[in-house]
Design a protein around this motif. Structure first.
Motif, PDB file in Angstrom:
ATOM      1  N   ILE A  90       0.860  -1.214  -0.071  1.00  0.00           N
ATOM      2  CA  ILE A  90      -0.016   0.074   0.094  1.00  0.00           C
ATOM      3  C   ILE A  90       0.674   1.317   0.034  1.00  0.00           C
ATOM      4  N   ARG A  91       1.917   1.314   0.944  1.00  0.00           N
ATOM      5  CA  ARG A  91       2.535   2.591   1.153  1.00  0.00           C
ATOM      6  C   ARG A  91       3.442   2.768  -0.149  1.00  0.00           C
ATOM      7  N   SER A  92       4.114   1.523  -0.839  1.00  0.00           N
ATOM      8  CA  SER A  92       4.841   1.741  -1.957  1.00  0.00           C
ATOM      9  C   SER A  92       4.093   2.215  -3.096  1.00  0.00           C
ATOM     10  N   GLY A  93       3.139   1.968  -3.104  1.00  0.00           N
ATOM     11  CA  GLY A  93       1.871   2.362  -4.172  1.00  0.00           C
ATOM     12  C   GLY A  93       1.642   3.782  -4.116  1.00  0.00           C
ATOM     13  N   ILE A  94       1.469   4.217  -3.097  1.00  0.00           N
ATOM     14  CA  ILE A  94       1.410   5.604  -2.575  1.00  0.00           C
ATOM     15  C   ILE A  94       2.443   6.676  -3.005  1.00  0.00           C
ATOM     16  N   THR A  95       3.547   6.088  -2.657  1.00  0.00           N
ATOM     17  CA  THR A  95       4.786   6.715  -2.886  1.00  0.00           C
ATOM     18  C   THR A  95       5.671   6.791  -4.131  1.00  0.00           C
ATOM     19  N   TYR A  96       4.948   5.711  -5.137  1.00  0.00           N
ATOM     20  CA  TYR A  96       5.501   5.579  -6.329  1.00  0.00           C
ATOM     21  C   TYR A  96       5.629   6.790  -7.194  1.00  0.00           C
ATOM     22  N   ALA A  97       6.885   7.269  -7.475  1.00  0.00           N
ATOM     23  CA  ALA A  97       7.271   8.477  -8.377  1.00  0.00           C
ATOM     24  C   ALA A  97       6.769   9.730  -7.527  1.00  0.00           C
ATOM     25  N   ALA A  98       6.858   9.576  -6.293  1.00  0.00           N
ATOM     26  CA  ALA A  98       6.501  10.845  -5.769  1.00  0.00           C
ATOM     27  C   ALA A  98       7.389  12.363  -6.179  1.00  0.00           C
ATOM     28  N   PRO A  99       8.484  12.199  -6.322  1.00  0.00           N
ATOM     29  CA  PRO A  99       9.088  13.747  -6.631  1.00  0.00           C
ATOM     30  C   PRO A  99       8.536  14.122  -7.995  1.00  0.00           C
ATOM     31  N   ALA A 100       7.761  13.592  -8.676  1.00  0.00           N
ATOM     32  CA  ALA A 100       7.170  13.829 -10.066  1.00  0.00           C
ATOM     33  C   ALA A 100       5.842  14.634  -9.710  1.00  0.00           C
ATOM     34  N   TRP A 101       5.111  14.454  -8.471  1.00  0.00           N
ATOM     35  CA  TRP A 101       3.836  14.649  -8.279  1.00  0.00           C
ATOM     36  C   TRP A 101       3.667  15.455  -7.116  1.00  0.00           C
ATOM     37  N   PHE A 102       4.229  15.076  -6.079  1.00  0.00           N
ATOM     38  CA  PHE A 102       3.729  15.364  -4.558  1.00  0.00           C
ATOM     39  C   PHE A 102       3.837  16.844  -4.394  1.00  0.00           C
ATOM     40  N   SER A 103       4.944  17.651  -4.881  1.00  0.00           N
ATOM     41  CA  SER A 103       4.826  18.981  -4.671  1.00  0.00           C
ATOM     42  C   SER A 103       3.699  19.813  -5.354  1.00  0.00           C
ATOM     43  N   PHE A 104       3.268  19.276  -6.269  1.00  0.00           N
ATOM     44  CA  PHE A 104       2.036  19.956  -6.864  1.00  0.00           C
ATOM     45  C   PHE A 104       0.735  19.722  -6.233  1.00  0.00           C
ATOM     46  N   LEU A 105       0.492  19.076  -5.115  1.00  0.00           N
ATOM     47  CA  LEU A 105      -0.764  18.635  -4.487  1.00  0.00           C
ATOM     48  C   LEU A 105      -1.299  19.956  -3.667  1.00  0.00           C
ATOM     49  N   THR A 106      -2.641  19.820  -3.813  1.00  0.00           N
ATOM     50  CA  THR A 106      -3.461  21.019  -2.762  1.00  0.00           C
ATOM     51  C   THR A 106      -3.505  20.444  -1.335  1.00  0.00           C
ATOM     52  N   ASP A 107      -3.912  21.118  -0.549  1.00  0.00           N
ATOM     53  CA  ASP A 107      -3.873  20.550   0.822  1.00  0.00           C
ATOM     54  C   ASP A 107      -4.897  19.392   1.017  1.00  0.00           C
ATOM     55  N   TYR A 108      -6.006  19.637   0.129  1.00  0.00           N
ATOM     56  CA  TYR A 108      -7.090  18.612   0.267  1.00  0.00           C
ATOM     57  C   TYR A 108      -6.398  17.149  -0.205  1.00  0.00           C
ATOM     58  N   SER A 109      -5.845  17.313  -1.144  1.00  0.00           N
ATOM     59  CA  SER A 109      -5.254  16.106  -1.874  1.00  0.00           C
ATOM     60  C   SER A 109      -4.313  15.542  -0.933  1.00  0.00           C
ATOM     61  N   ARG A 110      -3.213  16.320  -0.103  1.00  0.00           N
ATOM     62  CA  ARG A 110      -2.480  15.906   0.827  1.00  0.00           C
ATOM     63  C   ARG A 110      -3.311  14.982   2.060  1.00  0.00           C
ATOM     64  N   GLN A 111      -4.242  15.839   2.532  1.00  0.00           N
ATOM     65  CA  GLN A 111      -5.170  15.204   3.666  1.00  0.00           C
ATOM     66  C   GLN A 111      -5.817  13.627   2.760  1.00  0.00           C
ATOM     67  N   SER A 112      -5.896  13.556   1.660  1.00  0.00           N
ATOM     68  CA  SER A 112      -6.572  12.222   1.021  1.00  0.00           C
ATOM     69  C   SER A 112      -5.456  11.365   1.107  1.00  0.00           C
ATOM     70  N   ILE A 113      -4.256  11.633   0.868  1.00  0.00           N
ATOM     71  CA  ILE A 113      -3.014  10.836   0.793  1.00  0.00           C
ATOM     72  C   ILE A 113      -2.797  10.377   2.263  1.00  0.00           C
ATOM     73  N   GLU A 114      -2.945  11.104   3.116  1.00  0.00           N
ATOM     74  CA  GLU A 114      -2.857  10.914   4.481  1.00  0.00           C
ATOM     75  C   GLU A 114      -3.863  10.050   5.181  1.00  0.00           C
ATOM     76  N   SER A 115      -5.112  10.137   4.541  1.00  0.00           N
ATOM     77  CA  SER A 115      -6.497   9.425   4.982  1.00  0.00           C
ATOM     78  C   SER A 115      -6.164   7.885   4.647  1.00  0.00           C
ATOM     79  N   ILE A 116      -5.357   7.700   3.388  1.00  0.00           N
ATOM     80  CA  ILE A 116      -5.153   6.318   3.193  1.00  0.00           C
ATOM     81  C   ILE A 116      -4.470   5.602   4.427  1.00  0.00           C
ATOM     82  N   GLN A 117      -3.268   6.005   4.913  1.00  0.00           N
ATOM     83  CA  GLN A 117      -2.372   5.637   5.986  1.00  0.00           C
ATOM     84  C   GLN A 117      -3.460   5.490   7.095  1.00  0.00           C
ATOM     85  N   ARG A 118      -4.272   6.667   7.376  1.00  0.00           N
ATOM     86  CA  ARG A 118      -5.061   6.566   8.582  1.00  0.00           C
ATOM     87  C   ARG A 118      -6.195   5.700   8.718  1.00  0.00           C
ATOM     88  N   GLN A 119      -6.516   5.239   7.397  1.00  0.00           N
ATOM     89  CA  GLN A 119      -7.333   3.994   7.427  1.00  0.00           C
ATOM     90  C   GLN A 119      -6.634   2.533   7.553  1.00  0.00           C
TER      91      GLN A 119
END
Length: 176
Positions: A90-119
């Protein structure tokens, strides 16, 4: 190399939300399909580089793997085994290619990503707070982990003399 017009797509990337339609591209009198998003090496790219569609895809894939985590828990897999499953599947799928996309995320999208781990973590540690679960699993919040991955990637590019991406980094200003 010649392009196959039937397999070629066009996307107009802009920060403006009112993108005016342009003349359709053509290759050998074949119109190229204009798309609002496409998948490139497993990362969904959209017109505004918001990566919201990518986050949604990651979220959906993670939800299906969460079911597998629950099944493993019901079958008596150890806490250590559940954590390893989470990190590997699960975590490896979340982090795949992160340098290409993570810095572009809105706060809402970051919360969605965090909610995966929270679940996922309550499956392993049901009666603890999120912070206690992270501590027991020896993990950090997923967004903090992604920040670290991105920072490490940029640093490795910056210190390398042979990395092809180095010339794309901004020139460091002097202290003066």
């Amino acid at each position: 190399m010649s392009l196959n017009a039937s397999k070629t797509k066009s996307i107009n990337i802009s920060i403006c939300f009112n993108i005016s339609s342009t003349e359709p591209l053509t290759i050998k009198n074949t119109k190229i399909e204009d798309v609002s998003e496409f998948k490139l090496l497993g990362v969904t790219v959209d017109r505004h580089l918001s990566f919201a569609a990518h986050v949604e895809n990651v979220f959906q894939k993670s939800r299906s793997k969460l079911h597998a985590l629950l099944v493993l828990k019901r079958h008596g897999v150890s806490t250590e085994g559940l954590i390893r499953f989470y990190q590997a599947n699960i975590r490896s799928g979340i982090t795949y290619a992160a340098p290409a996309w993570f810095s572009f995320l809105t706060d809402y999208s970051r919360q969605s990503i965090e909610s995966i781990q929270r679940q996922c973590l309550p499956v392993t540690f049901p009666d603890l707070s999120y912070e206690e679960r992270l501590s027991r699993a020896a993990m950090t919040p997923i967004c903090e982990y992604l920040d670290t991955i991105c920072s490490s990637f940029v640093l490795s590019v910056a210190i390398s003399e042979t990395n092809r991406l180095k010339h794309h980094l901004p020139v460091r200003q002097s202290d003066i």
